[in-house]
Design an enzyme around this catalytic site. Sequence first.
Site, PDB file in Angstrom:
ATOM      1  N   ALA A   1       0.823  -1.210   0.000  1.00  0.00           N
ATOM      2  CA  ALA A   1       0.000   0.000   0.000  1.00  0.00           C
ATOM      3  C   ALA A   1       0.856   1.257   0.000  1.00  0.00           C
ATOM      4  CB  ALA A   1      -0.918  -0.006   1.217  1.00  0.00           C
TER       5      ALA A   1
ATOM      6  N   GLY B   1       2.263   2.738  -2.747  1.00  0.00           N
ATOM      7  CA  GLY B   1       2.287   3.497  -4.001  1.00  0.00           C
ATOM      8  C   GLY B   1       1.536   4.815  -3.924  1.00  0.00           C
TER       9      GLY B   1
ATOM     10  N   ARG C   1      -1.878   7.639 -11.502  1.00  0.00           N
ATOM     11  CA  ARG C   1      -2.919   7.683 -12.520  1.00  0.00           C
ATOM     12  C   ARG C   1      -4.230   8.316 -12.026  1.00  0.00           C
ATOM     13  NH1 ARG C   1      -1.562   1.441 -13.860  1.00  0.00           N
ATOM     14  NH2 ARG C   1      -0.655   1.683 -11.788  1.00  0.00           N
TER      15      ARG C   1
ATOM     16  N   SER D   1      -2.673  -7.060  -2.885  1.00  0.00           N
ATOM     17  CA  SER D   1      -2.536  -5.737  -3.458  1.00  0.00           C
ATOM     18  C   SER D   1      -3.473  -4.792  -2.708  1.00  0.00           C
ATOM     19  CB  SER D   1      -2.919  -5.812  -4.941  1.00  0.00           C
ATOM     20  OG  SER D   1      -2.167  -4.877  -5.642  1.00  0.00           O
TER      21      SER D   1
ATOM     22  N   ASN E   1      -6.696   1.639 -10.320  1.00  0.00           N
ATOM     23  CA  ASN E   1      -5.615   2.540 -10.707  1.00  0.00           C
ATOM     24  C   ASN E   1      -6.116   3.878 -11.219  1.00  0.00           C
ATOM     25  OD1 ASN E   1      -3.567   0.537 -10.234  1.00  0.00           O
ATOM     26  ND2 ASN E   1      -4.316  -0.455 -12.082  1.00  0.00           N
TER      27      ASN E   1
ATOM     28  N   TYR F   1     -26.558  30.284  21.934  1.00  0.00           N
ATOM     29  CA  TYR F   1     -25.213  30.834  21.728  1.00  0.00           C
ATOM     30  C   TYR F   1     -25.235  32.331  21.983  1.00  0.00           C
ATOM     31  CZ  TYR F   1     -20.764  31.493  19.204  1.00  0.00           C
ATOM     32  OH  TYR F   1     -19.480  31.790  18.856  1.00  0.00           O
TER      33      TYR F   1
ATOM     34  N   SER G   1     -46.142  28.780  19.715  1.00  0.00           N
ATOM     35  CA  SER G   1     -45.413  29.037  18.470  1.00  0.00           C
ATOM     36  C   SER G   1     -44.579  30.311  18.544  1.00  0.00           C
ATOM     37  CB  SER G   1     -46.412  29.181  17.322  1.00  0.00           C
ATOM     38  OG  SER G   1     -47.048  27.942  17.128  1.00  0.00           O
TER      39      SER G   1
HETATM   40  C1  UD1 Z   1       0.512  -4.843 -10.573  1.00  0.00           C
HETATM   41  C2  UD1 Z   1       1.296  -5.967 -11.225  1.00  0.00           C
HETATM   42  C3  UD1 Z   1       0.521  -6.460 -12.429  1.00  0.00           C
HETATM   43  C4  UD1 Z   1      -0.864  -6.888 -12.038  1.00  0.00           C
HETATM   44  C5  UD1 Z   1      -1.589  -5.770 -11.291  1.00  0.00           C
HETATM   45  C6  UD1 Z   1      -2.878  -6.267 -10.707  1.00  0.00           C
HETATM   46  C7  UD1 Z   1       3.629  -5.420 -10.789  1.00  0.00           C
HETATM   47  C8  UD1 Z   1       4.903  -4.930 -11.367  1.00  0.00           C
HETATM   48  N1  UD1 Z   1       2.592  -5.480 -11.614  1.00  0.00           N
HETATM   49  O1  UD1 Z   1       0.462  -3.766 -11.498  1.00  0.00           O
HETATM   50  O2  UD1 Z   1       1.201  -7.574 -13.016  1.00  0.00           O
HETATM   51  O3  UD1 Z   1      -1.600  -7.260 -13.174  1.00  0.00           O
HETATM   52  O4  UD1 Z   1      -0.784  -5.287 -10.203  1.00  0.00           O
HETATM   53  O5  UD1 Z   1      -3.612  -5.244 -10.115  1.00  0.00           O
HETATM   54  O6  UD1 Z   1       3.611  -5.761  -9.635  1.00  0.00           O
HETATM   55  N2  UD1 Z   1       3.130  -0.638  -4.277  1.00  0.00           N
HETATM   56  C9  UD1 Z   1       3.961  -0.542  -3.192  1.00  0.00           C
HETATM   57  N3  UD1 Z   1       5.261  -0.130  -3.403  1.00  0.00           N
HETATM   58  C10 UD1 Z   1       5.748   0.173  -4.633  1.00  0.00           C
HETATM   59  C11 UD1 Z   1       4.873   0.066  -5.732  1.00  0.00           C
HETATM   60  C12 UD1 Z   1       3.573  -0.343  -5.530  1.00  0.00           C
HETATM   61  O7  UD1 Z   1       3.578  -0.812  -2.070  1.00  0.00           O
HETATM   62  O8  UD1 Z   1       6.916   0.541  -4.710  1.00  0.00           O
HETATM   63  C13 UD1 Z   1       1.740  -1.061  -4.050  1.00  0.00           C
HETATM   64  C14 UD1 Z   1       0.716  -0.081  -4.582  1.00  0.00           C
HETATM   65  O9  UD1 Z   1       0.348   0.861  -3.577  1.00  0.00           O
HETATM   66  C15 UD1 Z   1      -0.450  -0.981  -4.936  1.00  0.00           C
HETATM   67  C16 UD1 Z   1       0.213  -2.315  -5.267  1.00  0.00           C
HETATM   68  O10 UD1 Z   1       1.512  -2.257  -4.736  1.00  0.00           O
HETATM   69  O11 UD1 Z   1      -1.330  -1.142  -3.843  1.00  0.00           O
HETATM   70  C17 UD1 Z   1       0.264  -2.565  -6.775  1.00  0.00           C
HETATM   71  O12 UD1 Z   1       0.976  -1.502  -7.393  1.00  0.00           O
HETATM   72  P1  UD1 Z   1       0.480  -0.835  -8.727  1.00  0.00           P
HETATM   73  O13 UD1 Z   1       1.404   0.248  -9.089  1.00  0.00           O
HETATM   74  O14 UD1 Z   1      -0.957  -0.533  -8.651  1.00  0.00           O
HETATM   75  O15 UD1 Z   1       0.700  -2.052  -9.758  1.00  0.00           O
HETATM   76  P2  UD1 Z   1      -0.045  -2.288 -11.118  1.00  0.00           P
HETATM   77  O16 UD1 Z   1       0.501  -1.369 -12.142  1.00  0.00           O
HETATM   78  O17 UD1 Z   1      -1.491  -2.287 -10.904  1.00  0.00           O
HETATM   79 CA    CA Z   2      -2.870  -1.659  -9.286  1.00  0.00          CA
END
Ligand code: UD1
Ligand code: CA
Length: 467
Positions: free
Chosen positions: A2, A4, A8, A104, A232, A392, A410
């Site tokens: 979590a 990221g 987007r 994820s 995303n 108040y 009233s």
């Molecule tokens: C990722 C997968 C993809 C898959 C998709 C499914 C990778 C490289 N790709 O892509 O194959 O189809 O999920 O939803 O893993 N996060 C971190 N630290 C980081 C980067 C991300 O904790 O450095 C977390 C994000 O907050 C997020 C999760 O990991 O909750 C997934 O990252 P995100 O960037 O959404 O990956 P996708 O591009 O969706």
């Molecule tokens: Ca994702």
Amino acid sequence: MAAGKGTRLKSKHPKVLHEIGGKPILAHVIATAQKVVPAQDIFVIIGHEAERVREAVAGTSVNFVLQAAQRGTGHALMVAREALFGSGSGNGKKSKYDQVIVLSGDAPLITSETIRKLSAFHTAQKATMALLTADLDDPYGYGRVIRKGGRVDVQAIVEEKSATSQQKKIREINSGFYAFDAPALYEHIDRLSTENAHGEYYLTDMAGVFHRAHKKVVAIKTSDAGEVLGSNTRTEMMVLDARLRLAKCRELLEQGVTIFYPHTCVIDSDVEVAADTVIEPFVQLLGSTKIGADCRIRSYSVIGNSVIGDRVTVKPGTIMEDSRVSAGAVLGPYSHLRPGTEVGEGAHVGNFVETKKIKLGKGSKANHLSYLGDAEIGEGVNIGAGTITCNYDGVNKHKTVIEDGVFIGSDSTLVAPVKIGRGAYVAAASCITEDVPADALALGRARQSVKEGWARAKREAQKETRR
Ligand code: UD1
Ligand code: CA
């Protein structure tokens, strides 16, 4: 995972704190994880706006791992090495865990059954890595799963940006949920590199790493592709929110609640409603709201974090926040119950009545056009139309006490602090500044005077001047 940013989304808020079904995306994932393992075995990897994320889910007593710089999903797991595996890994030190399940943080519809299935499949297959996959009609943006000739075994996961046009045609996607053999993961994770389209450590590349090391990588496909969808973009979030809320409506319907035109209602995930209650179109039930049985919630009412008893009627356009309403009460149309309102059994709050931090006793009525704030109102009280508690003074808030059986005429203004004793009457249009004893009549207005013939004389005088 979590940590990221959620680029987007074009948002100043971290992705996992965006709400779906009325609560942060991450809160859904954690709640589901907690159905599978105890909170002390859950590690939330946070990074972007880490403190805000931590705070938002602090009530759950999960652990946190800080990924200060977000260098990819693979990097997220590298950072979690010590928490999951203990320091000095690879030196024969035993891992804290045999299996690590990776979820994820941005895919909130995952179910505990599916997580359990993934975990059991990983164990049964004696695999090093198991990934959850799904067939999507539109796989764009997801990692594609390269199987070994249609078998359970997986050769690699290819991200959208690195996929060949042939690979892009594969509809089986990586869901971002995995089960790993923990020691094997941390023995091999350092083989990840940043030589890819994003210059990040991809956790998905572990499939290829293990494959090359002759370790078993397997995939299990979910039958409900809907539950692995990520969030995303705002559009994806809209789709997930709609799915979740419709599922919530179905759940309530199952439990005996009637909902007309459910797609017009906004009902948050944690709301509870008892059987035989009817919810009309365009109703919002938010947060931790609980509604009893046999109620009718009419259109355009917005009810947040409130508790409503049985047989309550909420007429159209009623707004309610942090309030409690007892059985048989009638509210609205267009009542505004602000925080701290407690409405007693069978009491009525009518149109254009605003309340805040009050107790309205059993059977009491405030039916029209009033402001009642910081007041304690007893049982069987009648609050006349247009009554105002002046709570108040510009600096402090003061309390109004109205005892049982009082009748407020009233258009009265009750200047707090003030107390109206049991059974007393307040004459219409009174400005009450002093306490009224029980059973008394209080008049607080100028005596009416009548000037006979005054109007006729005025009209005649006007006629004179016109001539
Ligand atoms: C990722 C997968 C993809 C898959 C998709 C499914 C990778 C490289 N790709 O892509 O194959 O189809 O999920 O939803 O893993 N996060 C971190 N630290 C980081 C980067 C991300 O904790 O450095 C977390 C994000 O907050 C997020 C999760 O990991 O909750 C997934 O990252 P995100 O960037 O959404 O990956 P996708 O591009 O969706
Ligand atoms: Ca994702």
